[in-house]
Write an enzyme that holds these catalytic residues in place. Structure first.
Site, short mmCIF file in Angstrom:
data_model
loop_
_atom_site.label_atom_id
_atom_site.label_comp_id
_atom_site.label_asym_id
_atom_site.label_seq_id
_atom_site.Cartn_x
_atom_site.Cartn_y
_atom_site.Cartn_z
N ASP A 189 0.84 -1.20 0.00
CA ASP A 189 0.00 0.00 0.00
C ASP A 189 0.87 1.25 0.00
OD1 ASP A 189 -2.75 1.16 0.37
OD2 ASP A 189 -1.81 1.96 2.18
N GLU A 213 1.45 -0.70 -5.09
CA GLU A 213 0.41 0.29 -5.34
C GLU A 213 1.15 1.62 -5.36
OE1 GLU A 213 -3.42 2.60 -3.53
OE2 GLU A 213 -1.58 2.22 -2.44
#
Length: 552
Positions: free
Chosen positions: A214, A277
């Protein structure tokens, strides 16, 4: 909080697929937003046991791997992306034993499992942040500006809106690029590096097949934390050049993690992967995250943000493939996820255009990501009442006049998901039945489901050859069977304005991005079409907003 396993040995991993050991280069990976997938205990919130019970559905859909959003111990200030304990399952979602059972079942079914790891920030309830002295070593704290430090250290704004700084009772300020409950870690501290390497080993030992990282572009901030100098709010997915995103220093972290992943894989005879990401302003910057000594994949948000126009799509596809090819990496393709408006709504043109976009994506070389519910043709839910909202962006950064589901069909609209409307793509899935919660679980659902979703349930669409679910099943079956799809070469073919045509080995794909039908010389026999295509005497009529795969 301590959780124990009854079966401490790691879950046996899924066997290698027929395409070889580098499975990730053309894998189709299905994102499970855990709290909205399936609820096993009737509390209205999806959980790990619910996911495990539905894994045969994903096997039959034809995906290669499952990516699970965070299920770690968390106060849930941001849907689990505020982690208080990275080695414990939040009771909301189950136990560590449930995670182990899920991994074992997935591997028995031939599915790999990728889990989220959140390294940019933790929860403010994390033990490190709860200790005032430790917090100031392992998080980003700065004195304020002004005569008595009453002003934030700089002009940075949170992705969720408002200042990116919160003042403490000691008078100093801590950085949070997201919600105040998500303080940013200080990656200049080697103890932070060591902790996340240990976290990765913990989950690898349990049997996971990789990590989705993330905010992989956010851990390192520019030296001196310089002002941005303007009042524009930062976006997680955008084209801004910012002093807290995509700094060159993040690559040293990813190289360390790649060595860890490769070493673990070599020692255990398998391949485990890292997926970034990562927002980057250009495809060339994004490609830096997937150099041979860094991560295996990076999400391609340029493709997700592209308008539904032939020229724009071709430009993004060419740039994406060229950038990743320059470092020997596969390209990834994604149309929807838990942070953006569902593409059935976002692209404009409704379900027909969404189905066409999906077939286009699945025909491109590389790996594809699916977001739960897109295989059902679910639209964005744009009429959720304010009282049920849970997205922190809604409460902190709602733009005046922002509208949910704004169309990007003509290059406009906000597709970032940071305008307070992320809840609309997170509504729990409809599985069966005539009324809510449509088989989601024995109780209700944490966000209300529309009354007209009865025709969109898995049960309603199964066996209907015209349904979106069966289109996905057929497309994924063909993609797996046809050696020309997935990783491999691609070349463009001349086509009329508004039409994309490209060749893969044994397959030609045509995409009519216009809203009207067009005549086109039939290049072969139709394999699959998002909308039925008519062929007579060697001439085909390509319906508007359609994609067709042809055998050549």
């Amino acid at each position: 909080m301590t959780q124990e396993l009854t079966s401490p040995s790691p879950a046996p991993r899924a066997p290698e697929t027929g395409r070889g050991s580098r499975w990730w280069r053309d894998a189709v990976i299905y994102q499970v937003y855990v709290r909205s997938f399936a609820d096993s205990d009737g509390d209205g919130i999806g959980d790990l046991r619910g996911v495990r019970e539905r894994l045969p559905y994903l096997r039959d859909l034809g995906v290669d791997a499952v990516w699970l959003t965070p299920f770690y111990a968390s106060p849930q200030a941001d849907g689990g992306y505020d982690v208080a304990d990275y080695r414990t399952v939040d009771p909301l979602f189950g136990t560590l034993q449930d995670a182990d059972d899920l991994l074992r079942t997935a591997h028995d079914l031939g599915l790999r499992v990728i889990v989220d790891i959140v390294p940019n920030h933790t929860s403010d309830r994390h033990p490190w942040f709860q200790d005032p002295e430790l917090a100031r070593e392992r998080y980003v704290f700065r004195p304020g500006k002004g005569p008595v430090g009453e002003l934030p250290p700089n002009d940075w704004e949170s992705v969720f809106g408002g200042p990116a700084w919160t003042r403490t009772d000691r008078g100093d300020w801590y950085l949070h690029l997201f919600a105040p409950e998500q303080p940013d870690l200080n990656w200049d501290n080697p103890e932070v590096h060591a902790e996340f390497e240990a976290i990765m080993r913990f989950w690898l030992d349990l049997g996971v097949d990789g990590f989705r990282i993330d905010v992989a572009h956010g851990m390192i901030k520019a030296p001196g934390l310089p002002d941005i100098g303007h009042g524009r709010q930062a976006q997680l997915i955008g084209t801004q050049v910012l002093p807290f995103f995509d700094q060159d220093g993040v690559h040293a972290i990813h190289r360390t993690w790649r060595r860890l992943l490769d070493g673990y894989g070599d020692a255990h005879g398998t391949q485990v992967i890292g997926v970034a990401e990562a927002w980057a302003p250009t495809p060339e910057r994004l490609a830096l995250y997937v150099r041979p000594d860094e991560l295996h994949q990076a999400f391609n948000f340029q493709f997700l943000n592209a308008p539904w126009q032939a020229g724009a799509l071709r430009a993004v596809i060419d740039a994406s493939i060229a950038a990743t090819a320059s470092v020997g990496a596969p390209t990834t393709w994604v149309l929807s996820n838990h942070d953006v408006v569902r593409h059935t709504t976002r692209l404009g043109g409704g379900l027909a255009r969404a189905r066409a976009a999906t077939l286009l994506m699945l025909a491109l070389p590389g790996s594809a990501y699916l977001y739960q519910g897109e295989e059902l043709g679910l639209p964005e839910v744009t009429d959720l009442p304010d009282e049920v909202r849970q997205d922190p962006a809604f409460f902190r950064g709602r733009r005046p006049g922002a509208t949910a589901g704004a169309s990007a069909a003509d290059g406009g609209g906000d597709t970032s998901g940071q305008d307070g409307f992320r809840d609309g793509c997170r509504v729990p899935l409809p599985w069966s039945g005539e009324q809510p919660p449509y088989g989601f679980g024995p109780g209700g659902s944490w966000l209300p489901q529309p009354a007209d979703w009865r025709a969109l349930t898995v049960a309603a669409q199964t066996g209907d050859p015209a349904s979106t679910l069966e289109l996905y099943r057929t497309a994924l079956s063909l993609r797996r069977r046809l050696p020309g799809l997935g990783d491999g070469p691609m070349s463009w073919v001349s086509a009329p304005d508004g039409v994309l045509a490209f060749r893969r080995p044994g397959v030609l794909c045509t995409v009519n991005t216009l809203s009207r039908d067009l005549a086109f010389p039939a290049p072969g026999a139709p394999l699959l079409a998002s909308t039925p295509v008519t062929v007579n005497d060697g001439s085909a009529v390509l319906p508007g907003d359609s994609c067709t795969w042809w055998a050549i």
